[in-house]
Design a protein around this motif. Structure first.
Motif, PDB file in Angstrom:
ATOM      1  N   VAL A  31       0.843  -1.191   0.000  1.00  0.00           N
ATOM      2  CA  VAL A  31       0.000   0.000   0.000  1.00  0.00           C
ATOM      3  C   VAL A  31       0.882   1.247   0.000  1.00  0.00           C
ATOM      4  CG1 VAL A  31      -1.989  -1.097   1.101  1.00  0.00           C
ATOM      5  CG2 VAL A  31      -0.239  -0.025   2.513  1.00  0.00           C
ATOM      6  N   ALA A  32       0.351   2.299  -0.592  1.00  0.00           N
ATOM      7  CA  ALA A  32       1.075   3.571  -0.692  1.00  0.00           C
ATOM      8  C   ALA A  32       0.448   4.609   0.227  1.00  0.00           C
ATOM      9  CB  ALA A  32       1.039   4.085  -2.128  1.00  0.00           C
ATOM     10  N   ARG A  33       1.286   5.513   0.655  1.00  0.00           N
ATOM     11  CA  ARG A  33       0.832   6.711   1.365  1.00  0.00           C
ATOM     12  C   ARG A  33       1.456   7.899   0.637  1.00  0.00           C
ATOM     13  NH1 ARG A  33       1.974   6.549   7.506  1.00  0.00           N
ATOM     14  NH2 ARG A  33       4.118   6.869   6.815  1.00  0.00           N
ATOM     15  N   VAL A  34       0.640   8.884   0.322  1.00  0.00           N
ATOM     16  CA  VAL A  34       1.127  10.076  -0.367  1.00  0.00           C
ATOM     17  C   VAL A  34       1.481  11.107   0.698  1.00  0.00           C
ATOM     18  CG1 VAL A  34       0.574  11.900  -2.019  1.00  0.00           C
ATOM     19  CG2 VAL A  34      -0.253   9.561  -2.406  1.00  0.00           C
ATOM     20  N   GLU A  35       2.756  11.439   0.764  1.00  0.00           N
ATOM     21  CA  GLU A  35       3.252  12.399   1.752  1.00  0.00           C
ATOM     22  C   GLU A  35       3.141  13.829   1.229  1.00  0.00           C
ATOM     23  OE1 GLU A  35       3.948  11.043   4.575  1.00  0.00           O
ATOM     24  OE2 GLU A  35       4.382   8.975   4.020  1.00  0.00           O
ATOM     25  N   LYS A  36       3.538  14.035  -0.033  1.00  0.00           N
ATOM     26  CA  LYS A  36       3.465  15.350  -0.675  1.00  0.00           C
ATOM     27  C   LYS A  36       3.123  15.134  -2.145  1.00  0.00           C
ATOM     28  CE  LYS A  36       7.120  17.329   2.190  1.00  0.00           C
ATOM     29  NZ  LYS A  36       8.492  17.851   2.174  1.00  0.00           N
TER      30      LYS A  36
ATOM     31  N   ASP B   8      15.667  15.419  -5.311  1.00  0.00           N
ATOM     32  CA  ASP B   8      14.657  15.072  -4.314  1.00  0.00           C
ATOM     33  C   ASP B   8      13.730  16.251  -4.034  1.00  0.00           C
ATOM     34  OD1 ASP B   8      15.809  16.713  -2.302  1.00  0.00           O
ATOM     35  OD2 ASP B   8      16.885  15.037  -1.396  1.00  0.00           O
ATOM     36  N   SER B   9      12.731  16.026  -3.207  1.00  0.00           N
ATOM     37  CA  SER B   9      11.696  17.028  -2.967  1.00  0.00           C
ATOM     38  C   SER B   9      12.211  18.276  -2.271  1.00  0.00           C
ATOM     39  CB  SER B   9      10.560  16.419  -2.149  1.00  0.00           C
ATOM     40  OG  SER B   9      11.058  15.914  -0.919  1.00  0.00           O
ATOM     41  N   SER B  10      13.406  18.211  -1.698  1.00  0.00           N
ATOM     42  CA  SER B  10      14.006  19.411  -1.098  1.00  0.00           C
ATOM     43  C   SER B  10      14.989  20.074  -2.065  1.00  0.00           C
ATOM     44  CB  SER B  10      14.712  19.057   0.216  1.00  0.00           C
ATOM     45  OG  SER B  10      15.812  18.206  -0.032  1.00  0.00           O
ATOM     46  N   TRP B  11      14.967  19.653  -3.314  1.00  0.00           N
ATOM     47  CA  TRP B  11      15.775  20.201  -4.395  1.00  0.00           C
ATOM     48  C   TRP B  11      17.262  19.900  -4.236  1.00  0.00           C
ATOM     49  CZ3 TRP B  11      14.593  23.241  -8.817  1.00  0.00           C
ATOM     50  CH2 TRP B  11      13.224  23.335  -9.072  1.00  0.00           C
ATOM     51  N   HIS B  12      17.594  18.819  -3.563  1.00  0.00           N
ATOM     52  CA  HIS B  12      18.979  18.376  -3.469  1.00  0.00           C
ATOM     53  C   HIS B  12      19.192  17.249  -4.476  1.00  0.00           C
ATOM     54  CE1 HIS B  12      18.572  20.323   0.482  1.00  0.00           C
ATOM     55  NE2 HIS B  12      19.834  20.641   0.252  1.00  0.00           N
TER      56      HIS B  12
END
Length: 160
Positions: free
Chosen positions: A43-48, A92-96
């Motif tokens: 199962v998946a969980r969407v964090e952002k 990644d989502s923090s732009w790194h």
């Protein structure tokens, strides 16, 4: 859609028997995305899910529904409303810059009109043939095929 290089790219095509806006919502609504984004029974969980250029795309997954581990951490590069989504996990989502492991990729998802619903095309691009081949060996066709089947089932049930 940009050109496909079979040495570097993996593709998947399917006609989904649902209107394009229904398929688009299944991709862009966190509650719907969580229903199909990983192959069952996981199962998946969407964090952002910030569906805009530069927006975060972060999901986690669980085999037991309680202990979740990271799954996707990337950014959307292109969002053409109702028509195309391009995201990458190379940033990644923090732009790194992200680690190239397990497989750094850029995915282009195209939603086109089709007489039977939506022509759905996935192109996953890789930096070199070895990475493309590794992604295929890790189960690209089984994994992306399974989630596309689940996406189609969800969208088709909502269109009925």
């Amino acid at each position: 859609m940009t050109d496909i290089d079979p040495r570097l790219d993996l593709t998947l095509d399917r006609v989904i028997r649902a209107p394009r806006d229904v398929v688009w919502r299944a991709w862009t609504d966190p509650a719907q995305l969580a229903q199909w984004w990983v192959p069952a029974p996981t199962v998946a969980r969407v964090e952002k899910l910030d569906v805009r250029p530069g927006g975060a795309f972060v999901t986690s997954m669980s085999d037991d529904g309680s202990a979740f581990v990271p799954h996707t951490d990337g950014v959307f590069l292109v969002v053409d409303d109702g028509a195309r989504i391009v995201f990458s996990n190379a940033i990644d989502s923090s732009w790194h810059p992200a680690s190239p492991e397990p497989v750094a990729m850029t995915a282009e998802i195209v939603f086109d009109e089709h007489p039977d619903g939506t022509e759905y095309r996935v192109v996953v691009r890789h930096a070199d043939p070895a990475t493309r081949d590794r992604h295929e060996q890790l189960g690209f066709f089984d994994g992306w095929g399974a989630v596309t089947q689940a996406l189609a089932a969800l969208a088709e049930s909502r269109a009925a």
